[in-house]
Write an enzyme that holds these catalytic residues in place. Structure first.
Site, PDB file in Angstrom:
ATOM      1  N   ARG A   1      23.842  40.025  -4.590  1.00  0.00           N
ATOM      2  CA  ARG A   1      24.928  39.874  -4.267  1.00  0.00           C
ATOM      3  C   ARG A   1      25.418  38.598  -5.019  1.00  0.00           C
ATOM      4  NH1 ARG A   1      26.949  36.372  -0.117  1.00  0.00           N
ATOM      5  NH2 ARG A   1      28.753  36.754   0.683  1.00  0.00           N
TER       6      ARG A   1
ATOM      7  N   SER B   1      29.579  47.156   6.015  1.00  0.00           N
ATOM      8  CA  SER B   1      29.691  45.963   7.003  1.00  0.00           C
ATOM      9  C   SER B   1      30.629  46.244   8.206  1.00  0.00           C
ATOM     10  CB  SER B   1      30.381  44.775   6.447  1.00  0.00           C
ATOM     11  OG  SER B   1      29.580  44.319   5.287  1.00  0.00           O
TER      12      SER B   1
ATOM     13  N   LYS C   1      28.066  32.291   3.964  1.00  0.00           N
ATOM     14  CA  LYS C   1      29.411  32.941   3.279  1.00  0.00           C
ATOM     15  C   LYS C   1      30.539  32.067   4.020  1.00  0.00           C
ATOM     16  CE  LYS C   1      31.293  37.242   4.579  1.00  0.00           C
ATOM     17  NZ  LYS C   1      32.059  38.436   3.828  1.00  0.00           N
TER      18      LYS C   1
HETATM   19  C1  LIG Z   1      26.835  38.298   3.555  1.00  0.00           C
HETATM   20  C2  LIG Z   1      26.964  37.788   5.024  1.00  0.00           C
HETATM   21  N1  LIG Z   1      27.546  38.430   5.846  1.00  0.00           N
HETATM   22  C3  LIG Z   1      27.740  38.128   7.048  1.00  0.00           C
HETATM   23  S1  LIG Z   1      26.669  36.669   7.185  1.00  0.00           S
HETATM   24  C4  LIG Z   1      26.542  36.646   5.631  1.00  0.00           C
HETATM   25  C5  LIG Z   1      25.416  35.671   4.958  1.00  0.00           C
HETATM   26  C6  LIG Z   1      24.002  35.504   5.532  1.00  0.00           C
HETATM   27  O1  LIG Z   1      23.484  34.379   4.836  1.00  0.00           O
HETATM   28  P1  LIG Z   1      22.272  33.810   5.664  1.00  0.00           P
HETATM   29  O2  LIG Z   1      21.191  34.669   6.204  1.00  0.00           O
HETATM   30  O3  LIG Z   1      21.926  32.721   4.747  1.00  0.00           O
HETATM   31  O4  LIG Z   1      22.943  33.348   7.028  1.00  0.00           O
HETATM   32  C1  LIG Z   2      28.689  40.932   3.819  1.00  0.00           C
HETATM   33  C2  LIG Z   2      27.325  41.868   4.145  1.00  0.00           C
HETATM   34  C3  LIG Z   2      26.865  42.416   5.537  1.00  0.00           C
HETATM   35  N1  LIG Z   2      25.753  43.019   5.672  1.00  0.00           N
HETATM   36  C4  LIG Z   2      25.118  43.429   4.400  1.00  0.00           C
HETATM   37  C5  LIG Z   2      23.754  44.075   4.748  1.00  0.00           C
HETATM   38  F1  LIG Z   2      22.713  43.132   5.425  1.00  0.00           F
HETATM   39  F2  LIG Z   2      23.342  44.633   3.499  1.00  0.00           F
HETATM   40  F3  LIG Z   2      23.837  45.223   5.573  1.00  0.00           F
HETATM   41  N2  LIG Z   2      25.407  42.948   3.168  1.00  0.00           N
HETATM   42  C6  LIG Z   2      26.378  42.216   2.859  1.00  0.00           C
HETATM   43  N3  LIG Z   2      26.630  41.970   1.914  1.00  0.00           N
END
Ligand SMILES: Cc1ncsc1CCOP(=O)(O)O
Ligand SMILES: C=C1C=NC(C(F)(F)F)=NC1=N
Ligand SMILES: [Mg+2]
Length: 227
Positions: free
Chosen positions: A51, A122, A151
């Site tokens: 990502r 998602s 994020k």
């Molecule tokens: C990609 C994404 N989608 C919802 S939260 C998130 C970020 C998760 O990153 P972390 O595990 O550092 O909280």
């Molecule tokens: C925004 C996101 C939410 N969920 C996931 C996953 F954990 F792969 F399902 N990946 C993403 N990039």
């Protein structure tokens, strides 16, 4: 293997080992992404998503070349290599799958392009989850479970309860919880009914990605003992 622990999720002919799903791009990494991935796999990561996002994201050629190196590491370890959002990159690398958000291309289009790949979606509430299930998603990424700075544009923090609600409403497909997940709060996500946890910073920001990954796996084994 995790199958014996019942953590990986069967989906028709696709095995989707969601137990410990590492997600990263160069923007998340303390060390070289290749090092973080290799160490985290050694520590027990079962699935990987590339990502590359945000203002510091690499330009396409560098992004693709990094993706190829990370895909090779996954292939050497029999770990599914998933691409976030990027349809072209998914096709160019013949990745094992793609993960799309609610604001990306519709699942119907993505599925038409990639009938046999893993397609993850998602979902932030029961409505989005049941729509994605109806449209043939292979797994759901549900969150944010907890607050996270990884994020910038995250939706409202829902907590593990939203996974419980999804299960109660009959969502049977594999679910991975995501968002602010650490060693301390991972168990609640699994107890709520998730098949696994998705993690970025708890592993990529750790000074020892091997240990960071291993801590999650040990937790799960512990949980099994007192189930
Ligand atoms: C990609 C994404 N989608 C919802 S939260 C998130 C970020 C998760 O990153 P972390 O595990 O550092 O909280
Ligand atoms: C925004 C996101 C939410 N969920 C996931 C996953 F954990 F792969 F399902 N990946 C993403 N990039
Ligand atoms: Mg997206």
């Amino acid at each position: 293997t995790d199958e014996s622990l019942g953590f990986s999720s069967e989906r028709g002919d696709k095995v989707i080992p969601l137990s410990l799903y590492l997600i990263l791009g160069s923007q998340n990494c303390k060390y070289a992404p290749e090092f973080v991935l290799q160490e985290a796999i050694r520590g027990g990561v079962t699935m990987f998503q590339f990502r590359e996002k945000g203002e510091s994201a690499l330009p396409y050629r560098e992004k693709r070349d990094l993706a190829k190196r990370l895909q090779q590491i996954c292939q050497n370890n029999d770990i599914p290599f998933i691409v976030n959002d990027d349809i072209e990159l998914t096709r160019e690398l013949n990745a094992d799958g793609i993960h799309i958000g609610q604001d990306d291309r519709p699942l119907k289009d993505v599925r038409a392009w990639f009938p046999d790949k893993i397609v993850g979606v998602s979902a932030h509430d029961v409505g989005e989850a049941s729509k994605a299930m109806r449209e043939g998603a292979d797994y759901l990424g549900v969150g944010p479970m907890y607050h996270t700075d990884t994020k910038p544009d995250i939706e409202l923090v829902k907590g593990p309860a939203v996974i419980q609600a999804m299960r109660k409403s009959g969502i049977q497909i594999p679910i991975v919880g995501i968002g602010g997940i650490t060693h301390a709060n991972a168990e609640a996500v699994l107890r709520a009914g998730a098949d696994g946890i998705a993690v970025i910073s708890a592993i990529t920001k750790d000074q020892d990605p091997y240990q960071a990954a291993q801590m999650f796996c040990t937790d799960k084994t512990k949980r099994l003992d007192n189930k």
